[in-house]
Scaffold this active site. Structure first.
Site, short mmCIF file in Angstrom:
data_model
loop_
_atom_site.label_atom_id
_atom_site.label_comp_id
_atom_site.label_asym_id
_atom_site.label_seq_id
_atom_site.Cartn_x
_atom_site.Cartn_y
_atom_site.Cartn_z
N ASP A 1 4.15 -6.00 3.42
CA ASP A 1 3.81 -4.92 4.41
C ASP A 1 4.67 -5.02 5.62
OD1 ASP A 1 2.67 -2.64 5.84
OD2 ASP A 1 0.43 -3.52 5.10
N ASP B 1 5.87 1.96 6.89
CA ASP B 1 4.28 1.47 6.66
C ASP B 1 3.58 2.11 5.53
OD1 ASP B 1 1.90 0.31 6.73
OD2 ASP B 1 1.58 0.78 8.84
N GLU C 1 -5.28 1.44 2.24
CA GLU C 1 -5.18 0.44 3.07
C GLU C 1 -5.23 0.70 4.48
OE1 GLU C 1 -3.15 -2.72 5.76
OE2 GLU C 1 -2.88 -0.49 5.55
N GLU C 2 -4.81 1.97 5.11
CA GLU C 2 -4.99 2.17 6.44
C GLU C 2 -6.29 2.36 6.91
OE1 GLU C 2 -2.59 1.86 8.52
OE2 GLU C 2 -0.65 2.09 7.17
N HIS D 1 0.86 -1.19 0.15
CA HIS D 1 -0.04 -0.15 -0.05
C HIS D 1 0.77 1.14 -0.10
CE1 HIS D 1 -0.14 1.07 4.51
NE2 HIS D 1 -0.07 -0.25 4.53
N HIS E 1 3.66 3.22 13.06
CA HIS E 1 2.81 4.39 13.12
C HIS E 1 3.30 5.66 13.99
CE1 HIS E 1 -1.18 2.20 11.17
NE2 HIS E 1 -0.13 1.99 10.64
CO CO Z 1 -0.15 0.87 9.01
ZN ZN Z 2 0.77 -1.30 6.44
#
Ligand code: CO
Ligand code: ZN
Length: 331
Positions: A219, A166, A196-197, A63, A305
């Site tokens: 990922d 990410d 995606e998130e 992603h 994150h």
């Molecule tokens: Co993420």
């Molecule tokens: Zn991810």
């Protein structure tokens, strides 16, 4: 082969929260020029890059989007309230610097809270861009604009530390694999997915249009190797992760065995991944139509994150090698 760290940094530093992936999409497409047979950008903004090969159809998915902070309300004094795009821990956000797509920089700060930390949540946070009034803010930032972490990508001989690892690292692995691969034993669709998130939304429409026989996502996953972290198998520097489970998916045994055999027979360092919390595009591919045989290759990463997501360069290299060998060998 030495990692293209310059490209990795550029990919991690592109501005692209969920739903606003154009900048990173343009960068990836320009970099891959000459390495694909054809490509398409679909309605949701997924970049679908096709590399022809003799064999079953495989969809690779990483992603492009990153988490962000969307402006919901601007106070008279110029402070910006925001809503989350993707999930984050409010404690992690305090004093993080953020950047809007037009380059406007600010910082996330917290109100004074009685009983901190028990009365603390993300509604106590605001972005301060240093503009003294609502009108002044509106010259630079509007309702609906999204900021992302503002921190440079740092790479040294061992590690990468950056926001948006990410899942730009997943995109990077797919890009480098596509460039290296010769005579794939699959008809390959490299899909750089969107949103995606916020619920695997891009992958859901892409898998519909491609209708693959196999699905393989890329990922980050958690590294359970920091002080008092959850007990788990994944280590930073422990090799490419072959996913067995996360909270969205149980990977297909055929993919787990295939990737394990490829790693074993090519001397590629690997570790099994069982992630306690967090999902991936793997789940969206697996439940398409009558079901797609799906799995995932992950990079074990610390502080996901946050603005200092960290991973070992050796793991990224292992993931690229595993991907190239898997596609060239077939299933
Ligand atoms: Co993420
Ligand atoms: Zn991810």
């Amino acid at each position: 082969m030495a990692l293209n760290t310059k490209l990795l940094a550029a990919v991690c530093e592109a501005h692209g929260a969920s739903g606003y992936e154009k900048e990173i999409c343009d960068l990836i497409l320009a970099d891959l020029k000459g390495y694909y047979d054809d490509y398409q950008i679909d309605t949701l903004g997924n970049l679908i890059v096709h590399k022809k090969g003799d064999g079953p159809k495989i969809m690779l998915a990483g992603h492009m989007d990153q988490i962000g902070f969307m402006v919901t309300y601007i106070e008279d004094e110029g402070f910006i309230r925001f809503s989350n795009i993707g999930g984050f821990d409010p404690f992690m956000l305090v004093s993080r610097r953020v950047r809007f797509a037009n380059g406007t920089e600010g910082v996330i700060r917290a109100e004074r809270v009685e009983g901190f930390p028990s009365g603390f949540n993300s509604s106590k946070l605001y972005i301060d861009i240093g503009a003294p009034c609502k009108k002044c803010v509106e010259k630079a930032v509007k309702i609906g604009d999204i900021a992302v972490y503002s921190a440079p990508c740092h790479i040294d001989e061992n590690k990468v530390m950056t926001p948006a690892l990410d899942d730009r690292v997943g995109c990077f692995i797919m890009m480098e694999a596509l460039k290296q691969i010769k005579n794939p034993k699959f008809d390959c669709y490299f899909v750089f997915t969107t949103q995606e998130e916020v619920g695997l939304r891009g992958a859901k429409t892409a898998v519909h249009s491609i209708d693959p026989d196999y699905g393989l996502a890329f990922d980050v996953t958690g590294a359970y190797d920091t002080p008092k972290s959850l007990k788990g198998n994944m280590r930073m520097g422990g090799g490419a992760c072959i996913k067995i489970k996360d909270s969205s998916v149980l990977c297909h045994k055929q993919i787990i065995d295939w990737l394990t055999n490829i790693a074993e027979s090519n001397g590629i360092k690997y570790q099994y991944e069982i992630l306690e919390a967090g999902g991936t595009d793997t789940a969206a591919m697996q439940v398409h139509k009558d079901g797609v045989i799906s799995g995932c290759i992950s990079v074990s990463s610390r502080y996901i994150h946050s603005d200092a997501e960290m991973a070992a360069l050796s793991d990224i290299e292992d993931c690229i090698n595993l991907t190239v060998k898997a596609l060239e060998t077939g299933i």
